[in-house]
Design a protein around this motif. Structure first.
Motif, PDB file in Angstrom:
ATOM      1  N   THR A  81       0.831  -1.204   0.000  1.00  0.00           N
ATOM      2  CA  THR A  81       0.000   0.000   0.000  1.00  0.00           C
ATOM      3  C   THR A  81       0.870   1.260   0.000  1.00  0.00           C
ATOM      4  OG1 THR A  81      -0.210  -0.283   2.386  1.00  0.00           O
ATOM      5  CG2 THR A  81      -2.067  -0.970   1.046  1.00  0.00           C
ATOM      6  N   GLU A  83       3.744   1.597  -1.505  1.00  0.00           N
ATOM      7  CA  GLU A  83       4.190   1.802  -2.879  1.00  0.00           C
ATOM      8  C   GLU A  83       3.058   2.411  -3.713  1.00  0.00           C
ATOM      9  OE1 GLU A  83       7.170  -0.758  -4.723  1.00  0.00           O
ATOM     10  OE2 GLU A  83       5.504  -1.468  -5.930  1.00  0.00           O
ATOM     11  N   ARG A  84       1.842   1.922  -3.468  1.00  0.00           N
ATOM     12  CA  ARG A  84       0.720   2.469  -4.206  1.00  0.00           C
ATOM     13  C   ARG A  84       0.525   3.949  -3.876  1.00  0.00           C
ATOM     14  NH1 ARG A  84      -4.462  -0.918  -4.870  1.00  0.00           N
ATOM     15  NH2 ARG A  84      -4.970  -0.140  -6.884  1.00  0.00           N
ATOM     16  N   LEU A  85       0.600   4.289  -2.590  1.00  0.00           N
ATOM     17  CA  LEU A  85       0.434   5.685  -2.191  1.00  0.00           C
ATOM     18  C   LEU A  85       1.472   6.575  -2.866  1.00  0.00           C
ATOM     19  CD1 LEU A  85      -0.271   5.375   1.639  1.00  0.00           C
ATOM     20  CD2 LEU A  85      -1.902   5.817  -0.198  1.00  0.00           C
TER      21      LEU A  85
END
Ligand SMILES: Nc1ncnc2c1ncn2[C@@H]1O[C@H](COP(=O)(O)OP(=O)(O)OP(=O)(O)O)[C@@H](O)[C@H]1O
Ligand SMILES: [Mg+2]
Lengths: 245, 244
Positions: A81, A83-85
């Motif tokens: 998450t 990395e996604r942010l």
């Protein structure tokens, strides 16, 4: 930075806590249990309970928030998450400050429950008002959160993350003046304790209590605690790398 | 090469991971408003290539341009959506809470977030905590969050894995609808019937590009109508070349 995204992030972290009632119960219940225990450990020496109990009100939020944040942030790193942010327009500060706000709110709730028990039921008697003690407790909670965020970068599993607790928290607890007044320590050890932020939490609590209210020294110490938290947050921001190998 | 027509341009990309080369000098480009399939055996470097394009992978050398900007640069974070292979959503939040949070980072309204959840067929499960979802449902929750970025470029790492045929067909219909609106999609897959639905195919093996063609072109080059068979032949052929 965007205040909207920061607040959304704080809301999201609190919502995650809300879905985990057992953690909330432990967060609120364990300090109450500990302070109650302490009251009866010093059953025959109420003045010692007043001194140690007061310090505990500052130290407990530091420990809890350190642990909860380092595990929460580690999860954020390992589940992808984070990395996604970092691929979204979100600023790193939005994330860090969002965490800060969420755990300050959690710490305020924890502090309120613990203080209510200590002052209301256990007869804790301090020169400083419970409200002032609460302010210092929230500052130490923010410090614990910031250091937790930073150390999570050095752990790659939850096992490792909890091992940082004895490393980061125990020495500070031993040297901050809780066990014995700092004047009784070896000189070189007192120098080390001067470098530990938790020392200033204990000093702030003690000083405010001795003078029956807020003092300049107390505000200076709160400033030092928050400055240390800010430094840890900035170092933590450096560990949030967009690109990894 | 004109960056007007191409949404993604990759030139001489080399990536090392764990001390060894994973991608060795890859060059290709992806047209705007198209659906490009990225195929290749497990471990061939599909995820690594996608990570490089969204800018979360350290690269050794080469140049990647997305919408005319260097990959991973700040202006792209509003226009590139990425769905990771392992679902990256908060396990302790509900599907709706996840979508609303990730959507809010892009300024999407609650209404848009709820619709994205319904669009991937999770309308019924919107109030369910992600940790209690099935594997395929979890992947769709992650997809919904990627779609919410309303990106111009959408990079999807195995978005349909674990989905039933009806859902897969619906999702692919959606990908094409997006492409018709001008969105550029790069989609990795292991499933050959999905390869047939792409406008263009990239086939990689051991970090090298061994085909960059339309599905029809791949069939023609390998001399078979069956894409499954075509890929087998191309992979075996490239292996022979590698040895020679
Ligand atoms: N963090 C890492 N450290 C070292 N090597 C890695 C790392 N991640 C992947 N690799 C290696 O890089 C190569 C390419 O991996 P990648 O994940 O890109 O493959 P893939 O084509 O996506 O495979 P799959 O179809 O199984 O998802 C593999 O050999 C893998 O072992
Ligand atoms: Mg992969």
């Amino acid at each position: 930075m965007s205040p909207r995204v920061t607040l959304r992030t704080a809301g999201r972290v609190l919502r995650q806590l809300r879905h985990d009632p057992r953690t909330v119960a432990l967060m609120l219940g364990v300090p109450v249990l500990l302070i109650t225990l302490l009251r009866f450990v010093f059953d025959a020496r109420p003045e010692t309970f007043d001194r140690v109990g007061l310090m505990m009100l500052g130290i407990i939020p530091f420990m809890t928030m350190f642990l909860v944040t380092s595990v929460a942030m580690l999860r954020e790193r390992t589940t992808g998450t984070l990395e996604r942010l970092l691929t979204t327009p979100m600023n790193k500060l939005d994330l860090l400050v969002g965490y800060g706000i969420a755990f300050a709110v959690a710490a305020a709730a924890q502090s309120a429950v613990t203080s209510a028990t200590a002052y209301g039921l256990l007869g804790l008697d301090t020169g400083a008002s419970p409200l002032l003690v609460g302010v210092i407790a929230i500052a130490t909670a923010i410090l614990g959160m910031a250091i937790g965020l930073l150390t999570s970068a050095f752990a790659s599993s939850e096992f490792q993350a909890v091992q940082f607790m004895p490393l980061v928290v125990m020495p500070q607890t031993m040297l901050c003046g809780l066990i014995t007044p700092r004047d009784a320590m070896a000189d070189w050890l007192r120098v080390i304790s001067d470098l530990m932020p938790l020392t200033y939490a204990v000093e702030a609590l003690t000083d405010a209590s001795e003078h029956g209210g807020a003092t300049d020294l107390m505000w200076r110490d709160v400033g030092i605690i928050l400055a240390a938290a800010l430094a840890a947050l900035c170092l933590g921001a450096l560990t949030l790398r967009r690109r990894s190998s | 090469m004109s960056s007007k027509e191409n949404a993604i341009e990759v030139e001489g990309l080399v990536v090392h991971r764990g001390g060894r080369p994973v991608l060795g000098s890859i060059t290709f480009s992806v047209q705007r408003g198209s659906v490009t399939g990225l195929l290749g055996p497990s471990g061939s470097g599909k995820t690594t290539l996608m990570r490089s394009i969204v800018g979360v992978q350290k690269i050794r050398s080469g140049r990647i341009t997305v919408l005319g900007q260097p990959a991973g640069s700040a202006p792209l974070r509003n226009s590139v959506g990425y769905m990771t292979q392992a679902p990256s959503v908060y396990g302790d939040l509900t599907v709706r809470e996840n979508a609303r949070y990730f959507g809010s980072l892009h300024g999407a309204s609650h209404w848009a977030a709820d619709r994205a959840v319904a669009d991937v067929g999770l309308g019924e499960a919107a109030g369910q905590v992600v940790n209690t979802l099935s594997g395929g449902q979890r992947a769709r929750a992650s997809l919904a969050c990627a779609l919410l970025a309303r990106p111009s470029v959408l990079v999807l790492d195995e978005p349909t894995v674990g989905q039933d045929p009806v859902l897969r067909a619906e999702l692919w219909q959606r990908f094409h609808d997006l492409a018709d609106e001008g969105v550029t999609l790069l989609v990795s897959s292991h499933v050959m019937d999905e390869a047939a639905r792409c406008d263009r195919l990239l086939l990689i093996r051991d970090g090298s590009l061994i085909a960059d063609d339309s599905p029809e072109g791949v069939r023609r080059a390998s001399g078979t109508q069956d894409l499954d068979e075509a890929f087998l032949r191309l992979v075996v052929e490239s292996r022979g070349k590698g040895r020679a």
